[in-house]
Write a protein that holds these residues in place. Sequence first.
Motif, short mmCIF file in Angstrom:
data_model
loop_
_atom_site.label_atom_id
_atom_site.label_comp_id
_atom_site.label_asym_id
_atom_site.label_seq_id
_atom_site.Cartn_x
_atom_site.Cartn_y
_atom_site.Cartn_z
N MET A 168 0.83 -1.21 0.00
CA MET A 168 0.00 0.00 0.00
C MET A 168 0.86 1.25 0.00
O MET A 168 1.98 1.25 0.48
N SER A 169 0.32 2.33 -0.53
CA SER A 169 1.00 3.61 -0.51
C SER A 169 0.67 4.31 0.80
O SER A 169 -0.45 4.72 1.03
N SER A 170 1.64 4.39 1.69
CA SER A 170 1.36 4.82 3.06
C SER A 170 1.11 6.31 3.17
O SER A 170 0.34 6.75 4.02
N ALA A 171 1.73 7.14 2.32
CA ALA A 171 1.61 8.58 2.48
C ALA A 171 0.17 9.05 2.37
O ALA A 171 -0.27 9.93 3.12
N LEU A 172 -0.59 8.48 1.44
CA LEU A 172 -1.97 8.91 1.23
C LEU A 172 -2.96 7.87 1.73
O LEU A 172 -4.10 7.81 1.27
N LEU A 173 -2.56 7.11 2.70
CA LEU A 173 -3.45 6.15 3.33
C LEU A 173 -4.51 6.89 4.13
O LEU A 173 -4.22 7.88 4.81
N ALA A 174 -5.75 6.46 4.03
CA ALA A 174 -6.85 7.10 4.74
C ALA A 174 -7.51 6.09 5.69
O ALA A 174 -7.55 4.89 5.42
N LEU A 175 -8.02 6.61 6.79
CA LEU A 175 -8.74 5.81 7.77
C LEU A 175 -10.19 6.30 7.80
O LEU A 175 -10.44 7.48 8.05
N VAL A 176 -11.12 5.40 7.53
CA VAL A 176 -12.55 5.73 7.52
C VAL A 176 -13.14 5.21 8.83
O VAL A 176 -13.17 3.99 9.07
N LEU A 177 -13.57 6.13 9.68
CA LEU A 177 -14.04 5.76 11.02
C LEU A 177 -15.48 5.25 10.98
O LEU A 177 -16.33 5.81 10.27
N LEU A 178 -15.74 4.18 11.75
CA LEU A 178 -17.05 3.55 11.79
C LEU A 178 -17.59 3.57 13.22
O LEU A 178 -16.87 3.24 14.16
N ASP A 179 -18.87 3.92 13.36
CA ASP A 179 -19.49 3.86 14.68
C ASP A 179 -19.42 2.44 15.25
O ASP A 179 -19.20 2.25 16.46
N ASN A 180 -19.61 1.45 14.37
CA ASN A 180 -19.50 0.04 14.76
C ASN A 180 -18.74 -0.70 13.66
O ASN A 180 -18.86 -0.36 12.48
N PRO A 181 -17.95 -1.72 14.03
CA PRO A 181 -17.20 -2.46 13.01
C PRO A 181 -18.12 -3.01 11.93
O PRO A 181 -19.21 -3.50 12.22
N ALA A 182 -17.69 -2.91 10.69
CA ALA A 182 -18.49 -3.39 9.56
C ALA A 182 -17.56 -3.67 8.39
O ALA A 182 -16.48 -3.06 8.28
N THR A 183 -17.97 -4.57 7.53
CA THR A 183 -17.23 -4.88 6.32
C THR A 183 -18.04 -4.43 5.12
O THR A 183 -19.21 -4.79 5.00
N PRO A 184 -17.48 -3.62 4.25
CA PRO A 184 -18.26 -3.12 3.12
C PRO A 184 -18.57 -4.21 2.10
O PRO A 184 -17.79 -5.15 1.92
N ASP A 185 -19.72 -4.09 1.45
CA ASP A 185 -20.05 -4.91 0.29
C ASP A 185 -19.41 -4.23 -0.92
O ASP A 185 -19.91 -3.22 -1.40
N MET A 186 -18.30 -4.76 -1.37
CA MET A 186 -17.53 -4.06 -2.38
C MET A 186 -18.22 -4.03 -3.74
O MET A 186 -17.95 -3.13 -4.55
N SER A 187 -19.11 -4.98 -4.01
CA SER A 187 -19.87 -4.88 -5.26
C SER A 187 -20.82 -3.69 -5.20
O SER A 187 -20.99 -2.97 -6.20
N ALA A 188 -21.41 -3.43 -4.03
CA ALA A 188 -22.27 -2.25 -3.86
C ALA A 188 -21.44 -0.98 -3.93
O ALA A 188 -21.87 0.04 -4.50
#
Length: 259
Positions: free
Chosen positions: A1-21
């Motif tokens: 991964m490219s660490s310089a532009l790595l982003a963290l997306v904060l979640l109220d509760n742990p969840a796994t995205p549906d990547m097709s959606a």
Amino acid sequence: MSSALLALVLLDNPATPDMSAVAKALHARHPELATEAIGDGRTQQAQANSPLIRCGNELVAVMSMPAPIPQDQGLWARAATNWPESKAVAVRHRGHLIVSMLGKSEQPLVSARMTTAVIGALIATMPEVCGVVWAGGVARPADLWLDMSRDSFAPFPDYPFTLWIDILPYRSGDKIGAVTMGLSAFVGREIEFVTGKLTLPALFDKVAGLSVYLIEHGSVVKDGDTIGASASERIQVRHKNSDAFGGLPVFYCVDEFKH
């Protein structure tokens, strides 16, 4: 991964995205961009569970982490200036996603555009998202990111660089100054600008204009160069380690250049 532009997306509760959606949302928001979730080609479920999404010719990885991000008091103190709820979000979130383009792009702006667009699609499909931390130093609310990320592929200078960079005011004796946070992920330095002439809004405009110019063109302003919108406006730029901000590497700008 490219660490310089790595982003963290904060979640109220742990969840796994549906990547097709997410891929569908990304295409709906950016029809010009070829998008797909990368599975093993056999099942819809494989695509939904894939950690990768294709954006044009690039791959962006999304990893789900069932824990809050490490606390950073400085980050949230800066964020609170324009986002009063930020500290509450920092305390309450229970999970996060790590988002980064695979490999190292020769152009950080390409990585930023792609990653920003994917984050917008994640927010559009995940009600759990409550904030985004960009490149370890800039925090923004989810609704702002959702709105501004629609311009991820806008031409210079209209892409959403204010998602990537903070501009922070300070006082220096009888002068005022502003320093960026986040620009170094693109060009290896921040901007520190001190003025005894400009108003604070005018100072912010100068710093924002120089920031987006450097994001677009790279680190093209050399030590000792002068910049300005006209022949009469000459601003000297020095490459130095900041005296005011703990040795931070900066483009140090002053508008009192003698000529």
